[in-house]
Design a protein around this motif. Structure first.
Motif, short mmCIF file in Angstrom:
data_model
loop_
_atom_site.label_atom_id
_atom_site.label_comp_id
_atom_site.label_asym_id
_atom_site.label_seq_id
_atom_site.Cartn_x
_atom_site.Cartn_y
_atom_site.Cartn_z
N PRO A 1 3.23 -4.40 5.12
CA PRO A 1 3.18 -5.85 5.37
C PRO A 1 3.60 -6.68 4.16
CG PRO A 1 0.96 -4.95 5.24
CD PRO A 1 1.90 -3.78 5.31
N LEU A 2 3.32 -6.18 2.94
CA LEU A 2 3.77 -6.90 1.75
C LEU A 2 5.29 -6.99 1.70
CD1 LEU A 2 1.40 -5.72 -1.15
CD2 LEU A 2 1.52 -7.98 -0.09
N ALA A 3 5.94 -5.86 2.00
CA ALA A 3 7.40 -5.85 1.97
C ALA A 3 7.97 -6.73 3.10
CB ALA A 3 7.91 -4.42 2.12
N TRP A 4 7.31 -6.74 4.25
CA TRP A 4 7.80 -7.54 5.37
C TRP A 4 7.69 -9.04 5.08
CZ3 TRP A 4 5.40 -10.73 9.16
CH2 TRP A 4 6.21 -11.03 10.26
N LEU A 5 6.62 -9.41 4.36
CA LEU A 5 6.40 -10.82 4.05
C LEU A 5 7.21 -11.29 2.83
CD1 LEU A 5 2.52 -10.99 4.56
CD2 LEU A 5 4.28 -11.97 6.06
N SER A 6 7.71 -10.35 2.03
CA SER A 6 8.45 -10.71 0.82
C SER A 6 9.92 -10.91 1.15
CB SER A 6 8.29 -9.63 -0.25
OG SER A 6 6.91 -9.42 -0.56
N SER B 1 9.94 -10.87 -5.42
CA SER B 1 8.68 -11.34 -4.85
C SER B 1 7.80 -10.18 -4.42
CB SER B 1 8.95 -12.28 -3.67
OG SER B 1 9.68 -11.62 -2.66
N LEU B 2 8.41 -9.06 -4.00
CA LEU B 2 7.63 -7.87 -3.65
C LEU B 2 6.92 -7.31 -4.88
CD1 LEU B 2 6.77 -5.65 -1.69
CD2 LEU B 2 8.93 -4.49 -2.14
N HIS B 3 7.61 -7.27 -6.03
CA HIS B 3 6.97 -6.81 -7.26
C HIS B 3 5.80 -7.71 -7.64
CE1 HIS B 3 8.99 -3.37 -9.22
NE2 HIS B 3 9.95 -3.64 -8.34
N LEU B 4 5.97 -9.00 -7.50
CA LEU B 4 4.88 -9.92 -7.81
C LEU B 4 3.70 -9.73 -6.86
CD1 LEU B 4 6.92 -13.19 -8.50
CD2 LEU B 4 5.76 -11.75 -10.19
N ALA B 5 3.99 -9.51 -5.57
CA ALA B 5 2.92 -9.32 -4.60
C ALA B 5 2.16 -8.02 -4.84
CB ALA B 5 3.50 -9.33 -3.18
N MET B 6 2.86 -6.96 -5.26
CA MET B 6 2.18 -5.69 -5.52
C MET B 6 1.40 -5.71 -6.84
SD MET B 6 4.71 -2.68 -4.12
CE MET B 6 6.02 -3.03 -5.29
N ASP C 1 12.30 1.28 12.57
CA ASP C 1 12.20 0.15 11.66
C ASP C 1 11.48 0.56 10.38
OD1 ASP C 1 12.18 -2.78 10.98
OD2 ASP C 1 10.02 -2.42 11.09
N VAL C 2 12.04 0.22 9.22
CA VAL C 2 11.54 0.73 7.94
C VAL C 2 10.12 0.27 7.65
CG1 VAL C 2 12.55 -1.18 6.63
CG2 VAL C 2 12.13 1.01 5.51
N TYR C 3 9.74 -0.94 8.09
CA TYR C 3 8.39 -1.42 7.83
C TYR C 3 7.37 -0.67 8.68
CZ TYR C 3 11.19 -5.19 5.86
OH TYR C 3 12.11 -5.90 5.14
N SER C 4 7.71 -0.43 9.94
CA SER C 4 6.83 0.37 10.80
C SER C 4 6.74 1.80 10.29
CB SER C 4 7.34 0.35 12.25
OG SER C 4 7.40 -0.97 12.75
N ALA C 5 7.87 2.34 9.85
CA ALA C 5 7.88 3.71 9.34
C ALA C 5 7.00 3.83 8.11
CB ALA C 5 9.31 4.14 9.02
N GLN C 6 7.04 2.84 7.21
CA GLN C 6 6.20 2.87 6.02
C GLN C 6 4.72 2.79 6.38
OE1 GLN C 6 6.89 3.36 2.87
NE2 GLN C 6 4.83 2.97 2.11
N PHE C 7 4.38 1.93 7.34
CA PHE C 7 2.99 1.79 7.74
C PHE C 7 2.46 3.09 8.36
CE2 PHE C 7 -0.23 0.84 10.95
CZ PHE C 7 -1.15 0.12 10.21
N PHE C 8 3.21 3.67 9.27
CA PHE C 8 2.76 4.90 9.91
C PHE C 8 2.83 6.09 8.96
CE2 PHE C 8 3.75 2.40 13.74
CZ PHE C 8 2.55 2.57 14.42
#
Length: 425
Positions: free
Chosen positions: A98-103, A108-113, A227-234
């Motif tokens: 979700p962080l990557a999806w929202l960034s 911005s992803l580095h800042l969020a992590m 989808d890469v975001y779904s794949a990362q979550f699962f």
């Protein structure tokens, strides 16, 4: 991966010399700085240097946090504490999606992590030092201060130190027996013993293959057509069942063979279905099942390595096994993907065939669950030896159950001692 390799080489020695808590706090502070640093200075060489330093800090944090969690847990619950940490790692892997999806950008992803670590950084200064390390370094004043926190802390520390003192006494007694016999073999001589060499080669191979399979699937989780975001979550969700590993009572050897076999079969089926143009969801599910099984094998191998080697060379052998794991990680990062972005055929064949050969090597190892830790090569050779399967093996589980029931009634003290050693691991 280079940074994590360097951390595995020097992290253990530094923590043994200066303490686990100082190394943990220094690495956490460095990582808190390294997280948002690439976003402030987006230069390729600076990015690579920061990622190398981040990998080094991550490995040292893992070493210190695992040791502190295990050493501050009573013997009866130490297996659960070592299983809970990988579970939290899986939760963090799921949170990246979700962080990557929202960034909107990678900066911005580095800042969020990096933000959660900055917020929680003051909490880490409340973590105490290892009681075993304080006992070895004779820092009685700090131990007394920990005891004065509360009555519960005092009782817990006394229990932990009693267990640590018992282990130290047994190691000293084993060393004294060797001296009385007139020979004290060096570490080099013990490492050349055929039994130690066989176990070291087997566990090193299992570690390298596990790293290849696990990180190979992690790095290519977006290559299955999902989808890469779904794949990362699962991908993170698939690892959470490892929390239930302490409930499985199959023994180290049997569980290692089972997880390696399932991982090999899952990766092979995933490869076969991808060649037959099966739905990408099924292909990814099988690949993630293989990753779950190989992660369970990694968890078991950490305990198995400690139980296979004698006291005098245990730390060195475990370090060599861990080095093999990091080399496998490093080699895996050099495997090129196909031009279309999918996992290459050669890589998937390695991911499926490597664990299969590991199953055969595991059959050469003894069973070490509920067996006291060996202090010498002679005790290693007295561990239950593997036997070839026969027709009478069908009745083995029933005979073993009745035998264990009889032993439990006749020798409760001996079982209690074995359970204490198993829980400490």
């Amino acid at each position: 991966m280079v940074g994590m390799l360097l951390g595995s080489l020097f992290g253990g020695a530094i923590s043994d010399r200066y303490g686990k808590r100082p190394m943990l706090l220094v690495c956490l502070c460095l990582q808190a700085v390294c997280g948002p640093a690439p976003a402030a200075l987006p230069h390729p060489l600076f990015f690579l240097a920061v990622r190398c330093l981040t990998g080094l800090c991550c490995c040292c944090i893992n070493i210190s946090s695992f040791s502190l969690a295990v050493e501050w847990t009573p013997p009866s619950g130490r297996l659960w504490s070592s299983a809970f940490l990988p579970f939290c790692f899986s939760l963090g892997t799921m949170g990246v999606a979700p962080l990557a999806w929202l960034s909107s950008t990678w900066t911005s992803l580095h800042l969020a992590m990096g933000l959660p670590l900055l917020v929680c950084l003051p909490l880490f200064f409340c973590i105490p030092e290892s009681p075993r390390w304080l006992l070895l370094k004779k820092k009685a004043a700090l131990l007394d201060r920990y005891r004065q926190n509360s009555a519960a802390d005092k009782q817990c520390i006394n229990l932990l130190l009693d267990s640590a003192w018992t282990d130290l006494q047994k190691a000293a007694e084993a060393q004294q027996v060797l001296q009385d016999r007139g020979h004290t073999p060096s570490d080099t001589v013990l490492l050349k013993h055929p039994t130690i060499l066989l176990r070291l080669f087997t566990m090193s191979y299992l570690s390298a293959v596990s790293a290849l399979t696990y990180y190979g699937i992690c790095m290519n989780v977006g290559s299955f057509g999902v989808d890469v975001y779904s794949a990362q979550f699962f991908s993170g969700l698939s690892e959470t069942p490892c929390l239930l590993i302490p409930l499985v009572r199959l023994g180290r050897r049997a569980l290692s063979v089972l997880t390696l076999l399932l991982s090999s079969a899952s990766c092979f089926l995933s490869l076969l279905l991808s060649m037959l143009d099966a739905p990408p969801e099924i292909t990814m599910t099988l690949a993630l099942l293989g990753k779950l099984c190989i992660l369970a094998s990694i968890f078991i191998s950490v305990l198995y390595s400690i139980e296979l080697f004698p006291t005098m060379v245990r730390q060195r052998c475990v370090s060599l096994v861990n080095l093999s794991f990091r080399v496998g990680c490093l080699v895996n990062s050099l495997v090129p993907p196909n031009p279309n972005g999918a996992i290459s055929l050669v890589a998937m064949l390695v991911y499926s065939s490597g664990p299969l050969l590991g199953c055969a090597l595991c059959l050469l190892l003894p069973e070490t669950s509920d067996v006291p830790l060996p202090d010498s090569v002679e005790e290693c050779e007295r561990q239950p030896r593997p036997r070839l399967p026969t027709l009478s093996a069908i009745q083995w589980p029933r005979k073993l159950l009745s035998s264990q029931t009889g032993k439990a009634a006749a020798e409760p003290a001996e079982k209690e001692e074995a359970n204490t050693h198993s829980g400490f691991i």
